[in-house]
Design a protein around this motif. Structure first.
Motif, PDB file in Angstrom:
ATOM      1  N   VAL A   1       0.858  -1.184   0.000  1.00 41.89           N
ATOM      2  CA  VAL A   1       0.000   0.000   0.000  1.00 41.89           C
ATOM      3  C   VAL A   1       0.890   1.228   0.000  1.00 41.89           C
ATOM      4  O   VAL A   1       1.853   1.293   0.758  1.00 41.89           O
ATOM      5  CB  VAL A   1      -0.899   0.046   1.262  1.00 41.89           C
ATOM      6  N   GLU A   2       0.592   2.171  -0.892  1.00 38.50           N
ATOM      7  CA  GLU A   2       1.347   3.422  -0.902  1.00 38.50           C
ATOM      8  C   GLU A   2       0.424   4.619  -0.980  1.00 38.50           C
ATOM      9  O   GLU A   2      -0.431   4.688  -1.862  1.00 38.50           O
ATOM     10  CB  GLU A   2       2.317   3.437  -2.092  1.00 38.50           C
ATOM     11  N   PHE A   3       0.581   5.525  -0.041  1.00 41.72           N
ATOM     12  CA  PHE A   3      -0.168   6.783  -0.020  1.00 41.72           C
ATOM     13  C   PHE A   3       0.816   7.910  -0.234  1.00 41.72           C
ATOM     14  O   PHE A   3       1.852   7.958   0.428  1.00 41.72           O
ATOM     15  CB  PHE A   3      -0.829   7.024   1.348  1.00 41.72           C
ATOM     16  N   GLU A   4       0.455   8.823  -1.144  1.00 42.11           N
ATOM     17  CA  GLU A   4       1.301   9.985  -1.391  1.00 42.11           C
ATOM     18  C   GLU A   4       0.426  11.232  -1.303  1.00 42.11           C
ATOM     19  O   GLU A   4      -0.404  11.453  -2.173  1.00 42.11           O
ATOM     20  CB  GLU A   4       1.937   9.823  -2.780  1.00 42.11           C
ATOM     21  N   ASP A   5       0.561  11.968  -0.210  1.00 39.46           N
ATOM     22  CA  ASP A   5      -0.128  13.248  -0.041  1.00 39.46           C
ATOM     23  C   ASP A   5      -1.644  13.145  -0.288  1.00 39.46           C
ATOM     24  O   ASP A   5      -2.202  13.907  -1.078  1.00 39.46           O
ATOM     25  CB  ASP A   5       0.509  14.279  -0.989  1.00 39.46           C
ATOM     26  N   VAL A   6      -2.269  12.216   0.397  1.00 41.82           N
ATOM     27  CA  VAL A   6      -3.683  11.913   0.146  1.00 41.82           C
ATOM     28  C   VAL A   6      -4.627  12.812   0.968  1.00 41.82           C
ATOM     29  O   VAL A   6      -4.499  12.907   2.183  1.00 41.82           O
ATOM     30  CB  VAL A   6      -3.988  10.421   0.434  1.00 41.82           C
TER      31      VAL A   6
ATOM     32  N   LEU B   1      -9.014  13.395   5.580  1.00 42.91           N
ATOM     33  CA  LEU B   1      -7.576  13.133   5.494  1.00 42.91           C
ATOM     34  C   LEU B   1      -6.914  14.333   4.849  1.00 42.91           C
ATOM     35  O   LEU B   1      -7.394  14.865   3.847  1.00 42.91           O
ATOM     36  CB  LEU B   1      -7.291  11.866   4.671  1.00 42.91           C
ATOM     37  N   ARG B   2      -5.803  14.746   5.443  1.00 43.63           N
ATOM     38  CA  ARG B   2      -5.157  15.966   4.956  1.00 43.63           C
ATOM     39  C   ARG B   2      -3.667  15.741   4.752  1.00 43.63           C
ATOM     40  O   ARG B   2      -2.848  16.000   5.613  1.00 43.63           O
ATOM     41  CB  ARG B   2      -5.371  17.103   5.971  1.00 43.63           C
ATOM     42  N   GLY B   3      -3.344  15.167   3.595  1.00 42.82           N
ATOM     43  CA  GLY B   3      -1.944  15.011   3.231  1.00 42.82           C
ATOM     44  C   GLY B   3      -1.280  13.803   3.874  1.00 42.82           C
ATOM     45  O   GLY B   3      -0.209  13.909   4.450  1.00 42.82           O
ATOM     46  N   ILE B   4      -1.932  12.644   3.753  1.00 41.83           N
ATOM     47  CA  ILE B   4      -1.373  11.419   4.335  1.00 41.83           C
ATOM     48  C   ILE B   4      -0.382  10.767   3.372  1.00 41.83           C
ATOM     49  O   ILE B   4      -0.700  10.524   2.208  1.00 41.83           O
ATOM     50  CB  ILE B   4      -2.495  10.397   4.651  1.00 41.83           C
ATOM     51  N   THR B   5       0.807  10.497   3.873  1.00 45.60           N
ATOM     52  CA  THR B   5       1.826   9.789   3.105  1.00 45.60           C
ATOM     53  C   THR B   5       2.384   8.661   3.962  1.00 45.60           C
ATOM     54  O   THR B   5       2.788   8.899   5.094  1.00 45.60           O
ATOM     55  CB  THR B   5       2.993  10.740   2.726  1.00 45.60           C
ATOM     56  N   PHE B   6       2.312   7.461   3.459  1.00 41.87           N
ATOM     57  CA  PHE B   6       2.962   6.340   4.145  1.00 41.87           C
ATOM     58  C   PHE B   6       3.020   5.168   3.188  1.00 41.87           C
ATOM     59  O   PHE B   6       2.383   5.187   2.138  1.00 41.87           O
ATOM     60  CB  PHE B   6       2.202   5.937   5.432  1.00 41.87           C
ATOM     61  N   SER B   7       3.805   4.167   3.539  1.00 44.43           N
ATOM     62  CA  SER B   7       3.772   2.964   2.729  1.00 44.43           C
ATOM     63  C   SER B   7       3.882   1.729   3.614  1.00 44.43           C
ATOM     64  O   SER B   7       4.518   1.744   4.666  1.00 44.43           O
ATOM     65  CB  SER B   7       4.837   3.040   1.631  1.00 44.43           C
ATOM     66  N   LEU B   8       3.154   0.698   3.215  1.00 47.18           N
ATOM     67  CA  LEU B   8       3.136  -0.572   3.941  1.00 47.18           C
ATOM     68  C   LEU B   8       3.892  -1.592   3.109  1.00 47.18           C
ATOM     69  O   LEU B   8       3.516  -1.873   1.970  1.00 47.18           O
ATOM     70  CB  LEU B   8       1.682  -1.035   4.139  1.00 47.18           C
ATOM     71  N   GLY B   9       4.969  -2.133   3.675  1.00 40.27           N
ATOM     72  CA  GLY B   9       5.774  -3.109   2.942  1.00 40.27           C
ATOM     73  C   GLY B   9       5.246  -4.522   3.115  1.00 40.27           C
ATOM     74  O   GLY B   9       4.408  -4.790   3.973  1.00 40.27           O
TER      75      GLY B   9
END
Ligand code: ADP
Ligand code: ADP
Length: 227
Positions: free
Chosen positions: A4-9, A23-31
């Motif tokens: 899962v990859e979120f970029e500035d969501v 949601l205000r600018g969520i960025t994260f990634s799940l490996g």
């Protein structure tokens, strides 16, 4: 590439009384094989984050990738959802069917297979073997929660999204659930939302969400599990 990859969501809901930026600018990634615990007060955007991954809510800004795909059009959303096990807070068993029939129906609807022996083994571990032939409304809140989890795990999803998996459970049954989730840790990637500090045990990282924003960059900061 993450599962899962979120970029500035950013996500905005329109309501009668105006719009809500959930949601205000969520960025994260799940490996691969990673577990992220999402904590934060009620209304901070945790459920919305899961619903974006499932393609049930579309971001107004930013990029989302799940299994390398963007859950944007209906077809991709369906494809993504059938590979994900999603435990909702409200549950999704059909009252007219027994737990066992629900499990079969659920997997069939997703075009997936159920290994009966594996389901019985999971049912034993979750301590719900005795309720497989009962209807959902015959179960206690705690039994129902564990039966819902059993259903979500039963067709071997490639990604687990678990919304408050230990709510409604007493200490003993929470432990049953946490012990079982520990056995999935490392093999199935998971995103778990919770207020339950014991779930830290099964997670590699903590994402603290407040008002739709990741408050602290992942993971190392001390935990705050206030509601
Ligand atoms: P939870 O906080 O248990 O995850 P929900 O995601 O259902 O519960 O709702 C979270 C918040 O969003 C609640 O305050 C609820 O009132 C609000 N909410 C949910 N659905 C709607 C809706 N359709 N319109 C306005 N507010 C909603
Ligand atoms: P959490 O799961 O952390 O409780 P949610 O993602 O449910 O948070 O909600 C985040 C924000 O979005 C809240 O302000 C909530 O009221 C609002 N919200 C959630 N679902 C809806 C909806 N369907 N329509 C309008 N507002 C919503």
């Amino acid at each position: 590439m993450g599962v899962v990859e979120f970029e500035d969501v950013f996500v905005k809901y329109e309501t009668y009384t105006g719009s809500v930026l959930a949601l205000r600018g969520i960025t994260f990634s799940l490996g691969e094989g990673e577990t992220i615990l999402v904590v934060g007060p009620s209304g901070s955007g945790k459920t919305t984050l899961l619903r974006v991954i499932l393609g049930l809510v579309q971001p107004m800004h930013g990029t989302v990738r799940v299994f390398g795909m963007e859950p944007r059009d209906g077809k991709t959303g369906l494809e993504i959802r059938r590979r994900i096990g999603y435990l909702t807070q409200e549950g999704k068993m059909i009252p007219e069917l027994t737990v066992w029939e629900n499990i079969i129906f659920y997997a069939k609807g997703r075009g997936r297979k159920v290994d009966e022996n594996r389901v019985r083994e999971l049912a034993r571990e979750l301590n719900v073997e005795a309720v497989l032939n009962k209807h959902p409304n015959q179960l206690s809140g705690g039994e129902l929660k564990r039966a819902e989890l059993l259903m979500v795990l039963s067709d071997e999803p490639e990604l687990l999204l678990l919304d408050e998996p230990t709510s409604m459970l007493d200490a003993e049954n929470s432990k049953v659930v946490i012990d079982l989730l520990s056995t999935f840790k490392g093999s199935v990637p998971m995103i778990v939302t919770s207020h339950d500090p014991r779930l830290v045990e099964v997670s590699n990282r903590i994402l603290e969400v407040t008002g739709g924003v990741v408050r602290k960059p992942e993971g190392t900061a001390p935990l705050s599990l206030k509601d």
